[in-house]
Motif scaffolding. Structure first.
Motif, PDB file in Angstrom:
ATOM      1  N   TYR A 112     175.202 110.074 -11.103  1.00  8.45           N
ATOM      2  CA  TYR A 112     174.516 111.449 -10.804  1.00  8.45           C
ATOM      3  C   TYR A 112     175.376 112.405 -11.607  1.00  8.45           C
ATOM      4  O   TYR A 112     176.355 112.929 -11.336  1.00  8.45           O
ATOM      5  CB  TYR A 112     174.156 111.465  -9.437  1.00  8.45           C
ATOM      6  N   ASN A 114     174.294 116.687 -11.619  1.00  8.73           N
ATOM      7  CA  ASN A 114     173.435 117.758 -10.959  1.00  8.73           C
ATOM      8  C   ASN A 114     172.528 116.934  -9.710  1.00  8.73           C
ATOM      9  O   ASN A 114     173.151 116.080  -9.396  1.00  8.73           O
ATOM     10  CB  ASN A 114     172.589 118.492 -12.013  1.00  8.73           C
ATOM     11  N   ASP A 115     171.261 117.042 -10.068  1.00  7.14           N
ATOM     12  CA  ASP A 115     170.440 116.089  -9.127  1.00  7.14           C
ATOM     13  C   ASP A 115     169.726 114.981  -9.809  1.00  7.14           C
ATOM     14  O   ASP A 115     168.786 114.346  -9.170  1.00  7.14           O
ATOM     15  CB  ASP A 115     169.370 117.111  -8.173  1.00  7.14           C
ATOM     16  N   GLN A 116     170.368 114.764 -11.049  1.00 10.56           N
ATOM     17  CA  GLN A 116     169.597 113.699 -11.684  1.00 10.56           C
ATOM     18  C   GLN A 116     170.409 112.523 -11.870  1.00 10.56           C
ATOM     19  O   GLN A 116     171.492 112.715 -12.352  1.00 10.56           O
ATOM     20  CB  GLN A 116     169.209 114.396 -13.224  1.00 10.56           C
ATOM     21  N   ARG A 193     163.763 113.781  -1.762  1.00  8.56           N
ATOM     22  CA  ARG A 193     164.315 115.167  -1.918  1.00  8.56           C
ATOM     23  C   ARG A 193     165.645 115.058  -2.134  1.00  8.56           C
ATOM     24  O   ARG A 193     166.395 113.954  -1.410  1.00  8.56           O
ATOM     25  CB  ARG A 193     163.911 116.154  -0.671  1.00  8.56           C
ATOM     26  N   PHE A 194     166.547 116.066  -2.582  1.00  7.73           N
ATOM     27  CA  PHE A 194     167.952 115.631  -2.985  1.00  7.73           C
ATOM     28  C   PHE A 194     168.635 116.170  -1.530  1.00  7.73           C
ATOM     29  O   PHE A 194     168.421 117.117  -1.244  1.00  7.73           O
ATOM     30  CB  PHE A 194     168.292 116.564  -4.263  1.00  7.73           C
ATOM     31  N   VAL A 196     172.228 116.442   0.748  1.00  3.66           N
ATOM     32  CA  VAL A 196     173.801 116.513   0.680  1.00  3.66           C
ATOM     33  C   VAL A 196     174.108 116.450   2.174  1.00  3.66           C
ATOM     34  O   VAL A 196     173.640 116.574   3.202  1.00  3.66           O
ATOM     35  CB  VAL A 196     173.841 117.922  -0.011  1.00  3.66           C
ATOM     36  N   TYR A 202     176.753 117.064  -4.494  1.00  9.38           N
ATOM     37  CA  TYR A 202     175.897 117.762  -5.298  1.00  9.38           C
ATOM     38  C   TYR A 202     177.085 118.210  -6.260  1.00  9.38           C
ATOM     39  O   TYR A 202     177.676 119.299  -5.843  1.00  9.38           O
ATOM     40  CB  TYR A 202     174.993 118.736  -5.084  1.00  9.38           C
ATOM     41  N   LYS A 220     171.242 124.663  -5.856  1.00 10.52           N
ATOM     42  CA  LYS A 220     171.467 123.791  -6.976  1.00 10.52           C
ATOM     43  C   LYS A 220     172.036 124.854  -7.998  1.00 10.52           C
ATOM     44  O   LYS A 220     172.762 124.122  -9.037  1.00 10.52           O
ATOM     45  CB  LYS A 220     170.036 123.375  -7.532  1.00 10.52           C
ATOM     46  N   LYS A 224     175.399 124.032 -10.162  1.00 11.23           N
ATOM     47  CA  LYS A 224     175.351 123.364 -11.401  1.00 11.23           C
ATOM     48  C   LYS A 224     176.156 123.247 -12.300  1.00 11.23           C
ATOM     49  O   LYS A 224     176.981 124.253 -12.542  1.00 11.23           O
ATOM     50  CB  LYS A 224     174.083 124.192 -11.984  1.00 11.23           C
TER      51      LYS A 224
END
Ligand code: HPA
Ligand code: MG
Length: 225
Positions: A112, A114-116, A193-194, A196, A202, A220, A224
């Motif tokens: 991963y 970021n959130d991808q 949903r992301f 944590v 993250y 985020k 980032k």
């Protein structure tokens, strides 16, 4: 036989948290002040994680309590869940007449940014796992999304010919296009949903948060890369 199958199916869903559930307001709990504004809500409070983990430990003991276990903790996100799960298994083992020899090993995966999820999932510093041959392996993972990571990991571990592999996942995310790779033991099934906290990060932040929370858009942005 049928009863066992039904029971394990029910177990593997875990506690289902529906898409329309707004979560708990952050003000109802305490959390590190440095994350104020970075979170939308608490989705699983720390105490609930601990209570669910205790039950998972019991299910695991019921199924595997007669065998040695090699626990394979998937880092980094899985460290907290693994530590707490192993702790509960040890406590149950102490309080019953069945003590199970347990070894704990670590494997580090990274996919991963970021959130991808990135395509290049890799095992960092892959060590020789040939000691897994003929052993009962319990893979402990914090979160299972598409199941791609889990599939890759299972293939990797299977190559070392263990006797049995079981997977414990604290969270299973309801994502589109998920492979049918569902852990044998699931803590919670959560919306897509992301999240944590409880060692889930993250970009390496939020591991120091006890509850599992939904990150906010401003959170985020702030962290980032
Ligand atoms: N949070 C943190 N790490 C993750 C997630 C998530 O929601 N999904 C997959 N890895
Ligand atoms: Mg991560």
């Amino acid at each position: 036989m049928a009863e066992v199958a039904v029971q394990s199916e029910r177990r593997s869903e875990g506690i289902v948290i529906n898409d329309d559930w707004p979560g708990y307001c952050l003000d109802l709990f305490s959390y590190p002040a440095h994350y104020s504004g970075d979170l939308d809500c608490v989705i699983v409070p720390h105490g609930v994680i601990m209570d669910r983990t205790e039950r998972l430990a019991r299910n695991i003991m019921d199924d595997l309590g007669d065998h040695d276990i090699v626990v394979l903790c998937v880092l980094k996100g899985g460290y907290q869940f693994c530590a707490d799960l192993v702790d509960r298994i040890k406590a149950l083992s102490r309080n019953s007449n069945r003590t199970i020899p347990m070894r704990v090993h670590f494997i580090r995966l990274k996919s991963y940014l970021n959130d991808q999820s990135t395509e290049d999932l890799h095992i960092v510093g892959a060590e020789d796992l040939s000691f897994l041959a003929g052993k009962n392996v319990l893979i402990v993972e914090a979160i299972v999304g598409t199941g791609k990571t889990m599939k890759t990991l299972l293939k990797h571990v299977e190559a070392f010919r263990p006797k049995m592999i079981k997977v414990a996942g604290l969270l299973v995310k309801r994502v589109p296009h998920s492979s049918a790779c569902v852990p044998d033991y699931v803590g919670f099934e959560i919306p897509n949903r992301f999240v944590v906290g409880y060692a889930l990060d993250y970009n390496e932040y939020f591991r120091d948060l006890n509850h599992i929370c939904v990150i906010s858009e401003s959170g985020k942005m702030k962290y980032k890369i």
